[in-house]
Design a protein around this motif. Sequence first.
Motif, PDB file in Angstrom:
ATOM      1  N   VAL A 117       0.840  -1.199   0.000  1.00  0.00           N
ATOM      2  CA  VAL A 117       0.000   0.000   0.000  1.00  0.00           C
ATOM      3  C   VAL A 117       0.874   1.247   0.000  1.00  0.00           C
ATOM      4  CG1 VAL A 117      -1.621   1.355   1.384  1.00  0.00           C
ATOM      5  CG2 VAL A 117      -1.996  -1.085   1.072  1.00  0.00           C
ATOM      6  N   ALA A 118       1.904   1.254   0.844  1.00  0.00           N
ATOM      7  CA  ALA A 118       2.807   2.413   0.913  1.00  0.00           C
ATOM      8  C   ALA A 118       3.518   2.632  -0.419  1.00  0.00           C
ATOM      9  CB  ALA A 118       3.822   2.211   2.039  1.00  0.00           C
ATOM     10  N   THR A 119       3.956   1.559  -1.050  1.00  0.00           N
ATOM     11  CA  THR A 119       4.685   1.669  -2.314  1.00  0.00           C
ATOM     12  C   THR A 119       3.790   2.202  -3.425  1.00  0.00           C
ATOM     13  OG1 THR A 119       6.144  -0.164  -1.699  1.00  0.00           O
ATOM     14  CG2 THR A 119       5.996   0.390  -4.039  1.00  0.00           C
ATOM     15  N   VAL A 120       2.619   1.601  -3.576  1.00  0.00           N
ATOM     16  CA  VAL A 120       1.697   2.024  -4.638  1.00  0.00           C
ATOM     17  C   VAL A 120       1.274   3.474  -4.435  1.00  0.00           C
ATOM     18  CG1 VAL A 120      -0.576   1.643  -5.652  1.00  0.00           C
ATOM     19  CG2 VAL A 120       0.876  -0.313  -5.092  1.00  0.00           C
ATOM     20  N   THR A 121       0.944   3.831  -3.196  1.00  0.00           N
ATOM     21  CA  THR A 121       0.511   5.205  -2.907  1.00  0.00           C
ATOM     22  C   THR A 121       1.633   6.196  -3.173  1.00  0.00           C
ATOM     23  OG1 THR A 121      -0.933   4.332  -1.171  1.00  0.00           O
ATOM     24  CG2 THR A 121      -0.545   6.697  -1.179  1.00  0.00           C
ATOM     25  N   PHE A 122       2.846   5.851  -2.806  1.00  0.00           N
ATOM     26  CA  PHE A 122       3.989   6.748  -3.010  1.00  0.00           C
ATOM     27  C   PHE A 122       4.132   7.116  -4.481  1.00  0.00           C
ATOM     28  CE2 PHE A 122       8.400   7.590  -4.023  1.00  0.00           C
ATOM     29  CZ  PHE A 122       8.796   8.478  -3.045  1.00  0.00           C
ATOM     30  N   PHE A 123       4.135   6.114  -5.352  1.00  0.00           N
ATOM     31  CA  PHE A 123       4.363   6.390  -6.771  1.00  0.00           C
ATOM     32  C   PHE A 123       3.127   7.006  -7.437  1.00  0.00           C
ATOM     33  CE2 PHE A 123       7.714   3.217  -5.994  1.00  0.00           C
ATOM     34  CZ  PHE A 123       8.799   3.907  -6.504  1.00  0.00           C
ATOM     35  N   LEU A 141      13.951   9.914  -7.571  1.00  0.00           N
ATOM     36  CA  LEU A 141      12.717   9.343  -7.035  1.00  0.00           C
ATOM     37  C   LEU A 141      12.985   8.050  -6.269  1.00  0.00           C
ATOM     38  CD1 LEU A 141       9.680   9.797  -6.894  1.00  0.00           C
ATOM     39  CD2 LEU A 141       9.436   8.435  -8.977  1.00  0.00           C
ATOM     40  N   TRP A 142      13.902   7.236  -6.775  1.00  0.00           N
ATOM     41  CA  TRP A 142      14.179   5.979  -6.098  1.00  0.00           C
ATOM     42  C   TRP A 142      14.770   6.219  -4.715  1.00  0.00           C
ATOM     43  CZ3 TRP A 142      19.044   4.855  -4.368  1.00  0.00           C
ATOM     44  CH2 TRP A 142      20.122   5.563  -4.934  1.00  0.00           C
ATOM     45  N   LYS A 143      15.583   7.280  -4.582  1.00  0.00           N
ATOM     46  CA  LYS A 143      16.184   7.595  -3.277  1.00  0.00           C
ATOM     47  C   LYS A 143      15.118   8.136  -2.317  1.00  0.00           C
ATOM     48  CE  LYS A 143      20.139   9.868  -1.125  1.00  0.00           C
ATOM     49  NZ  LYS A 143      19.396  10.237   0.091  1.00  0.00           N
ATOM     50  N   GLN A 144      14.202   8.970  -2.844  1.00  0.00           N
ATOM     51  CA  GLN A 144      13.108   9.458  -2.009  1.00  0.00           C
ATOM     52  C   GLN A 144      12.274   8.287  -1.492  1.00  0.00           C
ATOM     53  OE1 GLN A 144      10.814  12.824  -3.560  1.00  0.00           O
ATOM     54  NE2 GLN A 144      12.400  13.133  -5.122  1.00  0.00           N
ATOM     55  N   TYR A 145      12.046   7.318  -2.372  1.00  0.00           N
ATOM     56  CA  TYR A 145      11.251   6.153  -1.971  1.00  0.00           C
ATOM     57  C   TYR A 145      11.958   5.350  -0.888  1.00  0.00           C
ATOM     58  CZ  TYR A 145       9.347   1.435  -2.205  1.00  0.00           C
ATOM     59  OH  TYR A 145       8.828   0.213  -1.876  1.00  0.00           O
ATOM     60  N   MET A 146      13.235   5.090  -1.073  1.00  0.00           N
ATOM     61  CA  MET A 146      13.980   4.306  -0.093  1.00  0.00           C
ATOM     62  C   MET A 146      14.055   5.032   1.252  1.00  0.00           C
ATOM     63  SD  MET A 146      14.633   1.531  -1.653  1.00  0.00           S
ATOM     64  CE  MET A 146      15.691   0.795  -0.402  1.00  0.00           C
ATOM     65  N   ASP A 147      14.277   6.339   1.208  1.00  0.00           N
ATOM     66  CA  ASP A 147      14.337   7.114   2.454  1.00  0.00           C
ATOM     67  C   ASP A 147      12.988   7.105   3.170  1.00  0.00           C
ATOM     68  OD1 ASP A 147      16.967   7.703   1.966  1.00  0.00           O
ATOM     69  OD2 ASP A 147      16.572   9.709   1.126  1.00  0.00           O
ATOM     70  N   TYR A 148      11.915   7.227   2.388  1.00  0.00           N
ATOM     71  CA  TYR A 148      10.583   7.256   3.017  1.00  0.00           C
ATOM     72  C   TYR A 148      10.238   5.903   3.619  1.00  0.00           C
ATOM     73  CZ  TYR A 148       5.672   8.080   3.837  1.00  0.00           C
ATOM     74  OH  TYR A 148       4.449   8.198   4.447  1.00  0.00           O
ATOM     75  N   MET A 149      10.496   4.827   2.905  1.00  0.00           N
ATOM     76  CA  MET A 149      10.203   3.499   3.430  1.00  0.00           C
ATOM     77  C   MET A 149      11.019   3.217   4.680  1.00  0.00           C
ATOM     78  SD  MET A 149       7.822   2.337   1.508  1.00  0.00           S
ATOM     79  CE  MET A 149       7.766   0.596   1.879  1.00  0.00           C
ATOM     80  N   SER A 171      11.936   5.450   6.789  1.00  0.00           N
ATOM     81  CA  SER A 171      11.366   6.271   7.870  1.00  0.00           C
ATOM     82  C   SER A 171      10.094   5.654   8.433  1.00  0.00           C
ATOM     83  CB  SER A 171      11.074   7.685   7.354  1.00  0.00           C
ATOM     84  OG  SER A 171      12.256   8.335   6.953  1.00  0.00           O
ATOM     85  N   ILE A 172       9.187   5.176   7.554  1.00  0.00           N
ATOM     86  CA  ILE A 172       7.922   4.655   8.069  1.00  0.00           C
ATOM     87  C   ILE A 172       8.120   3.346   8.816  1.00  0.00           C
ATOM     88  CG2 ILE A 172       6.570   5.796   6.277  1.00  0.00           C
ATOM     89  CD1 ILE A 172       6.240   3.078   4.932  1.00  0.00           C
ATOM     90  N   ILE A 173       9.151   2.587   8.465  1.00  0.00           N
ATOM     91  CA  ILE A 173       9.440   1.374   9.224  1.00  0.00           C
ATOM     92  C   ILE A 173       9.804   1.731  10.661  1.00  0.00           C
ATOM     93  CG2 ILE A 173      11.100  -0.518   9.454  1.00  0.00           C
ATOM     94  CD1 ILE A 173      11.123  -0.714   6.403  1.00  0.00           C
ATOM     95  N   GLN A 174      10.411   2.911  10.844  1.00  0.00           N
ATOM     96  CA  GLN A 174      10.760   3.393  12.175  1.00  0.00           C
ATOM     97  C   GLN A 174       9.620   4.172  12.835  1.00  0.00           C
ATOM     98  OE1 GLN A 174      14.631   5.425  12.095  1.00  0.00           O
ATOM     99  NE2 GLN A 174      15.083   4.373  10.173  1.00  0.00           N
ATOM    100  N   GLY A 175       8.473   4.266  12.148  1.00  0.00           N
ATOM    101  CA  GLY A 175       7.316   4.957  12.710  1.00  0.00           C
ATOM    102  C   GLY A 175       7.309   6.449  12.477  1.00  0.00           C
ATOM    103  N   ASP A 176       8.120   6.938  11.544  1.00  0.00           N
ATOM    104  CA  ASP A 176       8.200   8.371  11.258  1.00  0.00           C
ATOM    105  C   ASP A 176       7.609   8.630   9.873  1.00  0.00           C
ATOM    106  OD1 ASP A 176       8.785  11.042  11.067  1.00  0.00           O
ATOM    107  OD2 ASP A 176      10.946  10.761  10.749  1.00  0.00           O
ATOM    108  N   PHE A 177       6.467   9.370   9.833  1.00  0.00           N
ATOM    109  CA  PHE A 177       5.818   9.682   8.566  1.00  0.00           C
ATOM    110  C   PHE A 177       6.315  10.993   7.966  1.00  0.00           C
ATOM    111  CE2 PHE A 177       2.574   6.901  10.556  1.00  0.00           C
ATOM    112  CZ  PHE A 177       2.510   5.942   9.563  1.00  0.00           C
ATOM    113  N   GLY A 178       7.247  11.646   8.624  1.00  0.00           N
ATOM    114  CA  GLY A 178       7.827  12.861   8.083  1.00  0.00           C
ATOM    115  C   GLY A 178       7.035  14.107   8.406  1.00  0.00           C
ATOM    116  N   PRO A 179       7.507  15.272   7.946  1.00  0.00           N
ATOM    117  CA  PRO A 179       6.806  16.541   8.199  1.00  0.00           C
ATOM    118  C   PRO A 179       5.683  16.764   7.195  1.00  0.00           C
ATOM    119  CG  PRO A 179       8.816  16.965   6.980  1.00  0.00           C
ATOM    120  CD  PRO A 179       8.784  15.479   7.225  1.00  0.00           C
ATOM    121  N   SER A 180       4.705  17.565   7.592  1.00  0.00           N
ATOM    122  CA  SER A 180       3.628  17.936   6.685  1.00  0.00           C
ATOM    123  C   SER A 180       4.053  19.139   5.854  1.00  0.00           C
ATOM    124  CB  SER A 180       2.360  18.269   7.474  1.00  0.00           C
ATOM    125  OG  SER A 180       1.388  18.861   6.646  1.00  0.00           O
TER     126      SER A 180
END
Length: 311
Positions: free
Chosen positions: A19-25, A59-67, A69-78
Amino acid sequence: MFLFILKRVLQAIPVLLLVATVTFFMVRAAPGGPFDKDRAIPPEVLTQLNKRYHLDDPLWKQYMDYMSSIIQGDFGPSFKFASHSVTELIAAGLLPTLELSFYAILFALLVGLPTGMLAAIKQNTLLDYVPMSTAMIGICMPTFVLGPILLLVFGIWLGWLPVAGWGQIPGDKILPSITLGSVYAAYIARICRGGMLEILSQDYIRTARAKGLSTIRIVLVHALRGGITPVISFLGPAVAGLLAGSFVVESIFQVPGLGRYYVIAAFNRDYTMILGCTIFFAFLIILFNLLADIVQVWLNPKLRQELEERG
């Protein structure tokens, strides 16, 4: 039972990652960006903003960084609410959404269960045809139609209830709860009717009737537990649907819940907020489906025995 729960939890992990992967792209493929609606921004300022939020990375680096982060429970800033993180906004909007969903499912159960039971007991009579026809209308009517109708009639024409707000004016929770719960009340009524009809046709129910037991005793003592089992199976997806589908009702009645933040994020291309809400809603759907399965197994001895045999 423990192995059953563990298996379901392990199955949920790849689903959430998918879900996270599909939504990200999908979000990144949509036209526009998080700063497109702002006033004209000088190129150097836009460059700094993209650098700050790492939007200038591949884009691939943004995806890897985001994944990561969310594994650690951090959804990032709004992007829209720069002084808050997505986790903080989800926490702020979750309580009103949970409260709205609770009142909605309570309304659905209080209306749907008695209606379905009555229709099953009075099968092929007026007390069966009228409620089930009304339930079909309720299923077909979406919340974005029902909400404005209730608001217009009870809020503006009659002036009985507030038209907006949440927890500020007495009665301001009634219309949103009814709007969100009506369609589920209709589903529960029809499902309950079907479940009760199946149980009432069983041999042990005929035996109970032959012994002279009253209809109320037969229904409440012998038929109810088995008759509402399909309703319990439906409650998991229903509660998850209430939580995930509340954004329409929250927008209509100005409820400060998670769904309203979701709508704001979509309009403002707030990437992190959209992703955070989507993943969180997916988690809730999986959680409530699991809880419904556990309750169903607990109520059904046959399913418990099958799980024990599988071991």
